[in-house]
Motif scaffolding. Sequence first.
Motif, PDB file in Angstrom:
ATOM      1  N   LYS A 161      -3.995 -20.069  -6.772  1.00  0.00           N
ATOM      2  CA  LYS A 161      -5.039 -20.956  -6.240  1.00  0.00           C
ATOM      3  C   LYS A 161      -4.465 -21.849  -5.134  1.00  0.00           C
ATOM      4  O   LYS A 161      -5.072 -22.033  -4.069  1.00  0.00           O
ATOM      5  CB  LYS A 161      -5.590 -21.811  -7.389  1.00  0.00           C
ATOM      6  N   LEU A 162      -3.288 -22.402  -5.389  1.00  0.00           N
ATOM      7  CA  LEU A 162      -2.632 -23.262  -4.401  1.00  0.00           C
ATOM      8  C   LEU A 162      -2.255 -22.472  -3.152  1.00  0.00           C
ATOM      9  O   LEU A 162      -2.464 -22.941  -2.026  1.00  0.00           O
ATOM     10  CB  LEU A 162      -1.383 -23.891  -5.023  1.00  0.00           C
ATOM     11  N   ILE A 163      -1.702 -21.280  -3.342  1.00  0.00           N
ATOM     12  CA  ILE A 163      -1.293 -20.445  -2.204  1.00  0.00           C
ATOM     13  C   ILE A 163      -2.510 -20.075  -1.358  1.00  0.00           C
ATOM     14  O   ILE A 163      -2.466 -20.101  -0.126  1.00  0.00           O
ATOM     15  CB  ILE A 163      -0.546 -19.176  -2.677  1.00  0.00           C
ATOM     16  N   SER A 164      -3.630 -19.745  -2.012  1.00  0.00           N
ATOM     17  CA  SER A 164      -4.822 -19.367  -1.239  1.00  0.00           C
ATOM     18  C   SER A 164      -5.384 -20.565  -0.471  1.00  0.00           C
ATOM     19  O   SER A 164      -5.912 -20.408   0.637  1.00  0.00           O
ATOM     20  CB  SER A 164      -5.894 -18.743  -2.136  1.00  0.00           C
ATOM     21  N   THR A 165      -5.232 -21.781  -1.021  1.00  0.00           N
ATOM     22  CA  THR A 165      -5.675 -22.984  -0.297  1.00  0.00           C
ATOM     23  C   THR A 165      -4.790 -23.216   0.929  1.00  0.00           C
ATOM     24  O   THR A 165      -5.282 -23.612   1.993  1.00  0.00           O
ATOM     25  CB  THR A 165      -5.650 -24.224  -1.222  1.00  0.00           C
ATOM     26  N   ILE A 166      -3.480 -22.954   0.800  1.00  0.00           N
ATOM     27  CA  ILE A 166      -2.581 -23.050   1.963  1.00  0.00           C
ATOM     28  C   ILE A 166      -2.998 -22.029   3.022  1.00  0.00           C
ATOM     29  O   ILE A 166      -3.047 -22.345   4.218  1.00  0.00           O
ATOM     30  CB  ILE A 166      -1.109 -22.831   1.538  1.00  0.00           C
ATOM     31  N   GLN A 167      -3.325 -20.816   2.579  1.00  0.00           N
ATOM     32  CA  GLN A 167      -3.752 -19.778   3.533  1.00  0.00           C
ATOM     33  C   GLN A 167      -5.027 -20.201   4.264  1.00  0.00           C
ATOM     34  O   GLN A 167      -5.155 -19.994   5.476  1.00  0.00           O
ATOM     35  CB  GLN A 167      -3.965 -18.450   2.791  1.00  0.00           C
ATOM     36  N   GLU A 168      -5.958 -20.809   3.533  1.00  0.00           N
ATOM     37  CA  GLU A 168      -7.206 -21.295   4.159  1.00  0.00           C
ATOM     38  C   GLU A 168      -6.895 -22.376   5.199  1.00  0.00           C
ATOM     39  O   GLU A 168      -7.471 -22.388   6.284  1.00  0.00           O
ATOM     40  CB  GLU A 168      -8.140 -21.869   3.087  1.00  0.00           C
ATOM     41  N   PHE A 169      -5.990 -23.294   4.856  1.00  0.00           N
ATOM     42  CA  PHE A 169      -5.599 -24.352   5.797  1.00  0.00           C
ATOM     43  C   PHE A 169      -4.982 -23.738   7.053  1.00  0.00           C
ATOM     44  O   PHE A 169      -5.305 -24.136   8.179  1.00  0.00           O
ATOM     45  CB  PHE A 169      -4.613 -25.313   5.129  1.00  0.00           C
ATOM     46  N   LEU A 170      -4.084 -22.770   6.870  1.00  0.00           N
ATOM     47  CA  LEU A 170      -3.413 -22.141   8.012  1.00  0.00           C
ATOM     48  C   LEU A 170      -4.394 -21.350   8.873  1.00  0.00           C
ATOM     49  O   LEU A 170      -4.259 -21.300  10.094  1.00  0.00           O
ATOM     50  CB  LEU A 170      -2.283 -21.232   7.519  1.00  0.00           C
ATOM     51  N   THR A 171      -5.402 -20.749   8.249  1.00  0.00           N
ATOM     52  CA  THR A 171      -6.418 -20.001   8.999  1.00  0.00           C
ATOM     53  C   THR A 171      -7.288 -20.949   9.816  1.00  0.00           C
ATOM     54  O   THR A 171      -7.587 -20.697  10.983  1.00  0.00           O
ATOM     55  CB  THR A 171      -7.306 -19.183   8.037  1.00  0.00           C
ATOM     56  N   SER A 172      -7.687 -22.078   9.199  1.00  0.00           N
ATOM     57  CA  SER A 172      -8.622 -22.988   9.881  1.00  0.00           C
ATOM     58  C   SER A 172      -7.911 -23.949  10.841  1.00  0.00           C
ATOM     59  O   SER A 172      -8.386 -24.179  11.949  1.00  0.00           O
ATOM     60  CB  SER A 172      -9.429 -23.787   8.851  1.00  0.00           C
ATOM     61  N   GLU A 173      -6.768 -24.504  10.414  1.00  0.00           N
ATOM     62  CA  GLU A 173      -6.113 -25.540  11.227  1.00  0.00           C
ATOM     63  C   GLU A 173      -4.758 -25.113  11.784  1.00  0.00           C
ATOM     64  O   GLU A 173      -4.173 -25.815  12.604  1.00  0.00           O
ATOM     65  CB  GLU A 173      -5.979 -26.828  10.398  1.00  0.00           C
ATOM     66  N   GLY A 174      -4.278 -23.970  11.336  1.00  0.00           N
ATOM     67  CA  GLY A 174      -2.970 -23.500  11.787  1.00  0.00           C
ATOM     68  C   GLY A 174      -2.938 -23.016  13.219  1.00  0.00           C
ATOM     69  O   GLY A 174      -1.863 -22.896  13.807  1.00  0.00           O
ATOM     70  N   LYS A 175      -4.108 -22.758  13.787  1.00  0.00           N
ATOM     71  CA  LYS A 175      -4.169 -22.274  15.177  1.00  0.00           C
ATOM     72  C   LYS A 175      -3.596 -23.303  16.152  1.00  0.00           C
ATOM     73  O   LYS A 175      -3.023 -22.965  17.176  1.00  0.00           O
ATOM     74  CB  LYS A 175      -5.617 -21.955  15.567  1.00  0.00           C
ATOM     75  N   ALA A 176      -3.771 -24.581  15.830  1.00  0.00           N
ATOM     76  CA  ALA A 176      -3.327 -25.651  16.726  1.00  0.00           C
ATOM     77  C   ALA A 176      -1.862 -26.035  16.500  1.00  0.00           C
ATOM     78  O   ALA A 176      -1.323 -26.847  17.244  1.00  0.00           O
ATOM     79  CB  ALA A 176      -4.205 -26.883  16.523  1.00  0.00           C
ATOM     80  N   LEU A 177      -1.236 -25.454  15.484  1.00  0.00           N
ATOM     81  CA  LEU A 177       0.142 -25.820  15.146  1.00  0.00           C
ATOM     82  C   LEU A 177       1.128 -24.823  15.740  1.00  0.00           C
ATOM     83  O   LEU A 177       0.872 -23.624  15.774  1.00  0.00           O
ATOM     84  CB  LEU A 177       0.308 -25.884  13.623  1.00  0.00           C
ATOM     85  N   ARG A 178       2.268 -25.331  16.195  1.00  0.00           N
ATOM     86  CA  ARG A 178       3.308 -24.458  16.757  1.00  0.00           C
ATOM     87  C   ARG A 178       4.555 -24.417  15.887  1.00  0.00           C
ATOM     88  O   ARG A 178       5.288 -23.444  15.900  1.00  0.00           O
ATOM     89  CB  ARG A 178       3.721 -24.924  18.177  1.00  0.00           C
ATOM     90  N   ALA A 179       4.839 -25.485  15.161  1.00  0.00           N
ATOM     91  CA  ALA A 179       6.038 -25.531  14.315  1.00  0.00           C
ATOM     92  C   ALA A 179       5.710 -26.201  12.987  1.00  0.00           C
ATOM     93  O   ALA A 179       5.192 -27.325  12.961  1.00  0.00           O
ATOM     94  CB  ALA A 179       7.158 -26.296  15.018  1.00  0.00           C
ATOM     95  N   ILE A 180       5.987 -25.504  11.897  1.00  0.00           N
ATOM     96  CA  ILE A 180       5.739 -26.036  10.557  1.00  0.00           C
ATOM     97  C   ILE A 180       7.056 -26.084   9.788  1.00  0.00           C
ATOM     98  O   ILE A 180       7.809 -25.111   9.759  1.00  0.00           O
ATOM     99  CB  ILE A 180       4.718 -25.175   9.780  1.00  0.00           C
ATOM    100  N   ALA A 181       7.321 -27.230   9.174  1.00  0.00           N
ATOM    101  CA  ALA A 181       8.497 -27.362   8.313  1.00  0.00           C
ATOM    102  C   ALA A 181       8.073 -27.134   6.863  1.00  0.00           C
ATOM    103  O   ALA A 181       7.051 -27.662   6.412  1.00  0.00           O
ATOM    104  CB  ALA A 181       9.111 -28.747   8.471  1.00  0.00           C
ATOM    105  N   LEU A 182       8.842 -26.328   6.171  1.00  0.00           N
ATOM    106  CA  LEU A 182       8.607 -26.092   4.752  1.00  0.00           C
ATOM    107  C   LEU A 182       9.857 -26.492   3.995  1.00  0.00           C
ATOM    108  O   LEU A 182      10.721 -27.195   4.524  1.00  0.00           O
ATOM    109  CB  LEU A 182       8.223 -24.634   4.506  1.00  0.00           C
TER     110      LEU A 182
END
Length: 208
Positions: A35-56
Amino acid sequence: MVDMHGNSPKSLRQELLKQRKEFAAKSAFPQIREKLISTIQEFLTSEGKALRAIALYWPIQDELDIRAPLLSWASSDKGRRLALPYARPDKHLDFFEWRDGDSLIPSKHGVLEPIPNNESRPILDPDCIFIPCVGWSGSTANGKTHYWRLGYGGGYFDRTLSELRKKNPKLICIGIGFDWQKLDDAQWSAQTHDEPLDMLLTESGLLR
């Protein structure tokens, strides 16, 4: 689930880490993790387009492993970069570019980190940082809710976020936790040096 009223932050952390270990061993955990992983995927699909570098982070002690969705996000556009934290002796973090398969070295805390003198992996200033929580709290003031992270007690993230936010006021900092980790004021409250989270992700969704 957390019953630690009036105890020190150190004993609170120890109890929370013990409970997280037990929680990760439960039969319901894989479902919650998905459930958590799919929510991250949704965030990356909707808002990840504007991001260039993500720290994990490299997961330790039953932290949620978020590498798969982030590797997928990075591989879908060659301009995207991932970064892992490196703990400096002055208790600040540098984020070095990371690619799957890179050699990593253990820090003094046992966390796998990038090799800092690798010239092919530069330091990045991320647009977005995912941070694991040992515990978390939420407080509402003037109609706005702020979320706070209880970490391992080293203060690395608070110092680093304070610096990065001066450089990039649009930086998005997302805490990763579970619903049961929520703490009330009697258990723990954020101090003046604690940096707030911009969002908090639990199995209930993405809280802003």
